[in-house]
Scaffold this motif. Structure first.
Motif, mmCIF file in Angstrom:
data_model
loop_
_atom_site.group_PDB
_atom_site.id
_atom_site.type_symbol
_atom_site.label_atom_id
_atom_site.label_comp_id
_atom_site.label_asym_id
_atom_site.label_seq_id
_atom_site.Cartn_x
_atom_site.Cartn_y
_atom_site.Cartn_z
ATOM 1 N N GLU A 84 9.415 7.239 4.218
ATOM 2 C CA GLU A 84 9.326 8.662 3.900
ATOM 3 C C GLU A 84 9.504 8.836 2.393
ATOM 4 O O GLU A 84 10.370 8.203 1.786
ATOM 5 C CB GLU A 84 10.414 9.444 4.643
ATOM 6 N N GLU B 69 1.276 12.611 1.783
ATOM 7 C CA GLU B 69 2.387 13.556 1.623
ATOM 8 C C GLU B 69 2.989 13.359 0.240
ATOM 9 O O GLU B 69 3.009 12.239 -0.280
ATOM 10 C CB GLU B 69 3.433 13.283 2.708
ATOM 11 N N HIS C 138 6.260 8.012 13.483
ATOM 12 C CA HIS C 138 7.344 7.486 12.650
ATOM 13 C C HIS C 138 7.286 5.955 12.508
ATOM 14 O O HIS C 138 8.162 5.370 11.882
ATOM 15 C CB HIS C 138 8.695 7.893 13.239
ATOM 16 N N ARG D 67 8.019 3.841 9.551
ATOM 17 C CA ARG D 67 7.192 4.331 8.453
ATOM 18 C C ARG D 67 8.085 4.878 7.353
ATOM 19 O O ARG D 67 9.050 5.594 7.638
ATOM 20 C CB ARG D 67 6.266 5.428 8.968
ATOM 21 N N THR E 150 5.344 4.074 0.083
ATOM 22 C CA THR E 150 5.848 5.153 -0.758
ATOM 23 C C THR E 150 6.237 4.578 -2.111
ATOM 24 O O THR E 150 6.695 3.427 -2.202
ATOM 25 C CB THR E 150 7.089 5.836 -0.145
ATOM 26 N N LEU F 76 3.684 9.549 -0.352
ATOM 27 C CA LEU F 76 3.390 8.699 0.803
ATOM 28 C C LEU F 76 1.885 8.488 0.817
ATOM 29 O O LEU F 76 1.111 9.456 0.830
ATOM 30 C CB LEU F 76 3.837 9.370 2.099
#
Length: 320
Positions: free
Chosen positions: A29, A77, A4, A27, A109, A36
């Motif tokens: 999300e 992601e 994280h 990090r 992101t 991501l």
């Protein structure tokens, strides 16, 4: 370390290069429609060190801040609703600009459509050097000026990050290219496609050329380059003034001469990055990276950039 958190270059106050420090932060999300991306390399641009110093885009940022807008990496992601990218895709982008993007970090992101698949023919280091500079050149030449074959295009600061890409793009569009740069850069710029080169340290460019259809002004008010550009531009031609926009002095001079002017501030543009990737993969455009720094050397990289003597771009190796 926790999944994280991530390594990032942060600043808690504006100032000199010494305010840049490496530490661990949360990090990000991805939200719906976002991806991501694990960053492999981050490009460095003049707006970075200007913002760090409290200028540039500083007024749009909140402290503490992670600088950086140019990134190249791999999708890790995807958020709900993303259909254009998938985990494992190699991508590059200039996300969020001028809002903070946090490029000097292991992860970013952003909306998926601000990214594009990176050029297949180059690595992440070169791809990270492209987005902001290449998009600036593209938006100026293609979207704003509509440059076409047979026109004459003057590029100021042609050996810099934006400039060396603008020279190649203008040539690809079929234009005759005039480039201003120090004499030591002339042979290189001619290899990139410049038809005419002018050493601005030895000769005033308005005494060396003329009949220009489009000026890509990457210098602005320094030494009145923007106003002086009007003298070489034909009536009805266009001066695209990138740093600081169109000054009152430029507007007045252009008005008297019947020359058009336009400001330009680059925007995230995944579609244009796809087109630029095609130019790179076809060999029409290549990006020059002068030096690669480790993430921990961000302050040193800024010091190097602030000399304004870089040929092409500087890049941070984030994956290390």
């Amino acid at each position: 370390m926790s999944e994280h958190t991530m390594r990032a270059v942060t600043l808690s106050g504006f100032g000199g290069p010494e305010v840049l420090t490496v530490g661990r932060v949360a990090r990000p999300e991805p939200l719906p429609t976002e991806v991501l991306v694990r960053v492999h390399a981050a490009g460095i641009n003049p707006v970075d060190w200007k913002t760090r110093a409290g200028q540039g885009m500083a007024g749009l940022q909140r402290l503490p801040l992670i600088l950086g807008w140019d990134v190249s990496g791999v999708v890790e992601e995807v958020g709900f609703g993303v259909t254009t990218l998938a985990p494992g895709d190699e991508v590059y982008a200039m996300p969020w600009f001028p809002r903070p993007a946090g490029g000097y970090a292991e992860y970013v992101t952003a909306p998926s459509r601000q990214f594009a698949r990176k050029p297949a023919s180059i690595g992440h280091t070169e791809a990270a050097a492209l987005p902001l500079a290449a998009l600036t050149a593209w938006h100026a030449l293609v979207d704003t000026a509509g440059v076409r074959a047979g026109q004459r295009v003057l590029v100021h600061a042609a050996a810099g990050g934006v400039g060396h890409l603008a020279v190649q793009m203008a040539r690809h569009l079929g234009a005759e290219v005039v480039a201003t740069a120090r004499e030591s850069r002339h042979a290189w710029l001619e290899e990139l496609g410049a038809d005419e080169t002018i050493d601005y340290t030895r000769q005033r460019f308005e005494e060396a050329t003329g009949g220009v259809d489009v000026v890509i002004d990457l210098i602005g008010g320094l030494d009145a380059t923007d106003v002086r550009s009007v003298a070489v531009t034909r009536p009805g031609g266009l001066v695209v003034s990138v740093p600081g926009g169109v000054s009152p002095a430029l507007a007045a001079a252009a008005g008297r001469a019947g020359v058009r002017t336009s400001p330009l501030l680059v925007e995230p543009d995944g579609a244009a990055l796809t087109a630029i990737a095609g130019l790179v993969d076809s060999g029409a455009v290549r990006v020059a990276v002068e030096h690669v720094f480790a993430l921990e050397q961000a302050a040193e990289a800024h010091r190097r950039g602030e000399t304004n003597r870089t040929r092409g771009k500087l890049v941070l190796d984030v994956a290390g």
